[in-house]
Design a protein around this motif. Structure first.
Motif, short mmCIF file in Angstrom:
data_model
loop_
_atom_site.label_atom_id
_atom_site.label_comp_id
_atom_site.label_asym_id
_atom_site.label_seq_id
_atom_site.Cartn_x
_atom_site.Cartn_y
_atom_site.Cartn_z
N ALA A 62 0.84 -1.20 0.00
CA ALA A 62 0.00 0.00 0.00
C ALA A 62 0.87 1.25 0.00
N ASP A 63 1.95 1.22 0.77
CA ASP A 63 2.84 2.37 0.81
C ASP A 63 3.67 2.50 -0.46
N ILE A 64 4.00 1.38 -1.09
CA ILE A 64 4.71 1.43 -2.37
C ILE A 64 3.89 2.19 -3.40
N TYR A 65 2.59 1.91 -3.49
CA TYR A 65 1.77 2.59 -4.49
C TYR A 65 1.49 4.03 -4.10
N ARG A 66 1.46 4.34 -2.82
CA ARG A 66 1.39 5.74 -2.41
C ARG A 66 2.62 6.49 -2.91
N ARG A 67 3.80 5.88 -2.74
CA ARG A 67 5.04 6.49 -3.18
C ARG A 67 5.11 6.60 -4.71
N PHE A 68 4.64 5.58 -5.42
CA PHE A 68 4.67 5.61 -6.88
C PHE A 68 3.81 6.75 -7.41
N ALA A 69 2.64 6.95 -6.83
CA ALA A 69 1.77 8.06 -7.25
C ALA A 69 2.47 9.40 -7.00
#
Length: 309
Positions: free
Chosen positions: A267-274
């Protein structure tokens, strides 16, 4: 703002278990397609390869590359050339040189390249890094032991050249170590244990020094552990001991439980990717991969009994 239209390339266990639910749980993204030789996601258009994906999906913004590291560079080159933002599952590539090439390509195309190290996004890692920043590290010990039959059942590629063997999980530990330590480290010695019938190691012991020349960091990786799994990093400092357990989900400082959370990594990976896409920035840290390359280059190679899945 419209969501980021993303496709997953390589629909295997990690894509189903982590990437699909994390994308669907993030309002910044919309999963619009997949490309995979063997897998698909119900209700989502599927393509046999990245070439047909890039040609067949209009207004695609990004791809998450979840195939094994061997073919990942070629897929990333095609995606970057098409102007797509690219997320790389770990390990991000088969070689360091591949990543150097992708970094240059992302910069030239003005798109984001994100080499993910999912264990860095575990709940206790950021707080461990902050606590260690103002303290003197006397030693660090990694014990990363798990059952390959549980986590990689039938995945023959992982034993082949470029498959990393026990360094596939071991690099997770190295990604945490390089993130939390307030000083750089470099490998001084290693022993890699290969089954006689495999091209990649099933266990490894590593020793690292800091810039002062002291061997302060050691690690043991083992793929033969059954029963409870061990993902521990213990740091002794001038002001007490820090312990990360469960791959970083639990953090103890001086024996007190400070963090105890579940699986928040992807979940945090995709927050960072965005966040990276919004700024058209990249995040590619090669240190964990370099340490693995160093281990293969300078490590002693020993052999043990054949391993059968």
């Amino acid at each position: 703002m419209a969501p980021i239209r993303i496709a997953i390339v390589g629909v295997g266990k990690i894509a189903r278990d982590q990437h699909v639910p994390s994308i669907r749980g993030n309002r910044d993204f919309e999963l619009v397609a997949t490309a995979s030789r063997h897998g698909s996601v119900d209700g989502i258009p599927s393509f046999p390869d990245i070439e047909s994906l890039l040609g067949g999906v209009k207004d695609l913004d990004a791809v998450a590359l979840c195939m094994p590291p061997g073919p990942r560079h070629a897929a990333a080159v095609k995606a970057l050339a098409a102007g797509k933002h690219v997320l790389l599952e770990k390990p991000p590539g088969a070689t360091v040189s591949e990543l150097d090439d992708l970094i240059a390509s992302a910069k030239a195309e003005k798109v984001s390249l994100f080499a993910t190290w999912h264990s860095r996004h575990a709940a206790g890692v950021a707080k461990a890094k902050a606590w260690l920043a103002s303290r003197t590290v006397r030693s660090l010990r990694v014990d990363w032991k798990e059952d390959v039959r549980k986590w990689h059942p039938g995945q023959a590629w992982i034993w082949e050249p470029g498959g990393f063997g026990v360094f596939d999980p071991g690099i997770n530990a190295l990604s945490i170590v390089t993130e939390i330590l307030p000083m750089p480290i470099f490998l001084t010695s290693a022993t890699l244990l290969f089954p006689k019938n495999r091209a990649q190691p099933i266990a490894a012991d590593l020793v690292f020094a800091d810039s002062a020349g002291a061997d302060r960091v050691s690690a043991t990786f083992d793929w033969r552990q059954t029963g409870p799994q061990t993902w521990d990093i213990r740091v002794v400092t001038d002001e007490g001991e820090l312990l990360l357990q469960s791959g970083g989900a639990k953090l103890f400082i001086r024996g007190e439980l400070v963090v105890d959370e579940g699986d928040v990594e992807y979940a945090d990976i995709y927050r960072r990717f965005a966040e990276l896409i919004a700024k058209r920035e990249s995040d590619v840290d090669l240190r964990p991969l370099r340490h693995v390359a160093d281990a293969f280059m300078v490590g002693r190679h020993d052999f043990t009994d054949p391993f059968e899945d």
